[in-house]
Design a protein around this motif. Sequence first.
Motif, short mmCIF file in Angstrom:
data_model
loop_
_atom_site.label_atom_id
_atom_site.label_comp_id
_atom_site.label_asym_id
_atom_site.label_seq_id
_atom_site.Cartn_x
_atom_site.Cartn_y
_atom_site.Cartn_z
N ASN A 26 5.18 2.65 5.19
CA ASN A 26 3.76 2.46 5.66
C ASN A 26 3.40 1.25 5.74
OD1 ASN A 26 3.30 5.60 6.51
ND2 ASN A 26 3.69 5.81 4.37
N HIS A 27 4.15 0.25 5.23
CA HIS A 27 3.90 -1.05 5.05
C HIS A 27 2.57 -1.43 4.31
CE1 HIS A 27 7.20 -1.29 7.77
NE2 HIS A 27 6.56 -0.51 8.63
N PHE A 28 2.61 -1.24 3.15
CA PHE A 28 1.27 -1.44 2.08
C PHE A 28 1.88 -1.64 0.71
CE2 PHE A 28 1.18 2.84 1.45
CZ PHE A 28 0.59 2.99 0.17
N ALA A 29 1.19 -2.35 0.11
CA ALA A 29 1.19 -2.66 -1.53
C ALA A 29 -0.05 -2.43 -2.07
CB ALA A 29 1.95 -3.76 -1.76
N ILE A 30 -0.01 -2.03 -3.39
CA ILE A 30 -1.43 -1.76 -4.12
C ILE A 30 -1.02 -1.82 -5.45
CG2 ILE A 30 -1.87 0.61 -3.86
CD1 ILE A 30 -4.55 0.23 -3.54
N THR A 164 -6.20 -5.59 -4.55
CA THR A 164 -4.57 -5.53 -4.58
C THR A 164 -4.09 -4.97 -3.40
OG1 THR A 164 -3.99 -3.53 -5.88
CG2 THR A 164 -4.71 -5.76 -7.22
N LEU A 165 -5.00 -4.59 -2.56
CA LEU A 165 -4.35 -3.48 -1.26
C LEU A 165 -3.65 -4.74 -0.29
CD1 LEU A 165 -3.77 -1.19 0.32
CD2 LEU A 165 -5.78 -1.36 1.15
N ILE A 166 -2.42 -4.87 0.10
CA ILE A 166 -1.83 -5.59 1.03
C ILE A 166 -1.41 -4.93 2.17
CG2 ILE A 166 -0.26 -7.51 1.30
CD1 ILE A 166 -0.15 -8.04 -1.68
N LEU A 167 -1.53 -5.07 3.32
CA LEU A 167 -1.33 -4.40 4.40
C LEU A 167 -0.43 -5.25 5.21
CD1 LEU A 167 -4.62 -2.80 5.69
CD2 LEU A 167 -2.84 -1.84 4.30
#
Length: 167
Positions: A26-30, A164-167
């Motif tokens: 889903n292409h995200f990091a947190i 910290t959420l990176i999309l």
Amino acid sequence: TLVLMNSLTNCFSQSSSFVPYKDTINHFAINVPVGWRYGVNKNYPDLILVAYRISTDTSDKAGENFNLNIIKKENSSLDKEYKKIIGALSSTNDFTLMENDSIYIHGLPYKWFIEAHKNEINGAPMINYVFITYKEGKTYILTFIAFTKYFKKYRSLFYDIAGTLIL
């Protein structure tokens, strides 16, 4: 309008460190606080990620959690999606908008709001802290939840996690 960049210093004493979570599908990091359980919950298949605080002992009634929902919405915008969500929530008998504003997280515009309602199961007063953005035909909804009496204690942690959420 606030601007949130990279990692913020976490001022929450009970959880001063994080575990990075990256979803390549889903292409995200947190980041998730150390000691919290996280992953996908088969009972909530629409939620891409669910994380919740674990009780430290029998007197600690953990209810704090967050989730990320990604909804495909072609040809839309952040403003349209925000208005739809606020409209849907406002149509219920149990919605009180407490605060709202906009923010940039890692260069993306978000709208956020804090709302109060009662838990559907036990009627306990709850607060949701919600961050919404729109990118490449998808609406991203990051929702933090706490019992009303504990929200002040966790608000800064929720804000730090959102940063910290990176999309």
